[in-house]
Write a protein that holds these residues in place. Structure first.
Motif, PDB file in Angstrom:
ATOM      1  N   ARG A   1       5.029  66.503  -5.865  1.00 24.87           N
ATOM      2  CA  ARG A   1       4.800  67.364  -7.041  1.00 24.87           C
ATOM      3  C   ARG A   1       5.975  68.328  -7.202  1.00 24.87           C
ATOM      4  N   GLY A   2       6.495  68.401  -8.405  1.00 23.97           N
ATOM      5  CA  GLY A   2       7.616  69.278  -8.710  1.00 23.97           C
ATOM      6  C   GLY A   2       8.985  68.644  -8.488  1.00 23.97           C
ATOM      7  N   LEU A   3       9.013  67.460  -7.939  1.00 28.42           N
ATOM      8  CA  LEU A   3      10.280  66.764  -7.690  1.00 28.42           C
ATOM      9  C   LEU A   3      10.571  65.845  -8.871  1.00 28.42           C
ATOM     10  N   SER A   4      11.749  65.956  -9.418  1.00 31.03           N
ATOM     11  CA  SER A   4      12.114  65.192 -10.612  1.00 31.03           C
ATOM     12  C   SER A   4      12.453  63.743 -10.269  1.00 31.03           C
ATOM     13  N   PHE A   5      11.717  62.820 -10.857  1.00 30.15           N
ATOM     14  CA  PHE A   5      11.989  61.394 -10.684  1.00 30.15           C
ATOM     15  C   PHE A   5      13.396  61.058 -11.184  1.00 30.15           C
ATOM     16  N   GLU A   6      13.762  61.606 -12.342  1.00 25.79           N
ATOM     17  CA  GLU A   6      15.067  61.300 -12.924  1.00 25.79           C
ATOM     18  C   GLU A   6      16.205  61.781 -12.030  1.00 25.79           C
ATOM     19  N   PHE A   7      16.048  62.962 -11.452  1.00 32.18           N
ATOM     20  CA  PHE A   7      17.056  63.493 -10.531  1.00 32.18           C
ATOM     21  C   PHE A   7      17.233  62.563  -9.338  1.00 32.18           C
ATOM     22  N   CYS A   8      16.126  62.125  -8.772  1.00 32.64           N
ATOM     23  CA  CYS A   8      16.185  61.236  -7.607  1.00 32.64           C
ATOM     24  C   CYS A   8      16.763  59.872  -7.972  1.00 32.64           C
TER      25      CYS A   8
ATOM     26  N   ASN B   1      20.444  60.258  -8.309  1.00 26.46           N
ATOM     27  CA  ASN B   1      21.054  60.348  -6.974  1.00 26.46           C
ATOM     28  C   ASN B   1      21.229  58.968  -6.365  1.00 26.46           C
ATOM     29  N   VAL B   2      20.229  58.120  -6.478  1.00 28.52           N
ATOM     30  CA  VAL B   2      20.323  56.767  -5.930  1.00 28.52           C
ATOM     31  C   VAL B   2      21.456  56.003  -6.611  1.00 28.52           C
ATOM     32  N   VAL B   3      21.508  56.047  -7.925  1.00 33.42           N
ATOM     33  CA  VAL B   3      22.563  55.340  -8.658  1.00 33.42           C
ATOM     34  C   VAL B   3      23.939  55.906  -8.285  1.00 33.42           C
ATOM     35  N   GLY B   4      24.054  57.221  -8.260  1.00 37.47           N
ATOM     36  CA  GLY B   4      25.329  57.860  -7.939  1.00 37.47           C
ATOM     37  C   GLY B   4      25.795  57.541  -6.522  1.00 37.47           C
ATOM     38  N   PHE B   5      24.879  57.642  -5.543  1.00 34.52           N
ATOM     39  CA  PHE B   5      25.271  57.363  -4.168  1.00 34.52           C
ATOM     40  C   PHE B   5      25.491  55.873  -3.929  1.00 34.52           C
ATOM     41  N   ALA B   6      24.837  55.013  -4.694  1.00 37.58           N
ATOM     42  CA  ALA B   6      25.117  53.572  -4.598  1.00 37.58           C
ATOM     43  C   ALA B   6      26.555  53.300  -5.068  1.00 37.58           C
TER      44      ALA B   6
ATOM     45  N   THR C   1      14.934  56.850   0.157  1.00 34.18           N
ATOM     46  CA  THR C   1      13.698  57.280   0.822  1.00 34.18           C
ATOM     47  C   THR C   1      12.934  58.259  -0.054  1.00 34.18           C
ATOM     48  N   THR C   2      13.628  59.243  -0.612  1.00 34.84           N
ATOM     49  CA  THR C   2      12.983  60.231  -1.477  1.00 34.84           C
ATOM     50  C   THR C   2      12.416  59.572  -2.726  1.00 34.84           C
TER      51      THR C   2
END
Length: 115
Positions: free
Chosen positions: A44-51, A54-59, A96-97
């Motif tokens: 709750r409160g964690l942005s799906f889009e942000f995560c 992050n996955v796309v960027g770190f990939a 993971t997140t």
């Protein structure tokens, strides 16, 4: 003509120390969120889009760092082993997140439907 590289004998030590220090501290910064999500079994409160970003960027960053680090066509590379380690570690923790969002949102929705 003087050779300036002999004057900078400490340069590799300094750059490696800074590189591994940033890798350590930036990597550690991923764990509190993962641990909090696991403890509360909620995102709750964690942005799906942000995560997801992050996955796309770190990939992309992982592919880039590995391509540059393992490249046989470039004569000099600015990518060091700590860059590759950080990129792969960040990708793993970001996945993971993102997985926690999918898992806990699905489980919490199923539990709410049963009330």
């Amino acid at each position: 003509d003087t050779d300036t590289t002999s004057d900078l004998y400490y340069y590799p030590f300094v750059t490696n120390s800074i590189g591994y220090t940033y890798t350590l501290y930036w990597s550690v910064s991923f764990y509190p969120q993962v641990i909090l999500n696991a403890k509360t079994k909620s995102t709750r409160g964690l942005s799906f889009e942000f995560c997801l970003l992050n996955v796309v960027g770190f990939a992309c960053y992982s592919v880039y760092t590995m391509a540059m680090f393992f490249s046989t066509t470039t004569s000099t590379t600015t990518v060091q082993s700590n860059d590759v380690v950080f990129a792969l570690h960040a990708l793993l923790l970001s996945c993971t997140t993102l997985g926690q969002i999918a898992w806990y949102n699905n489980n919490n929705n199923n539990n709410n439907n049963n009330l």
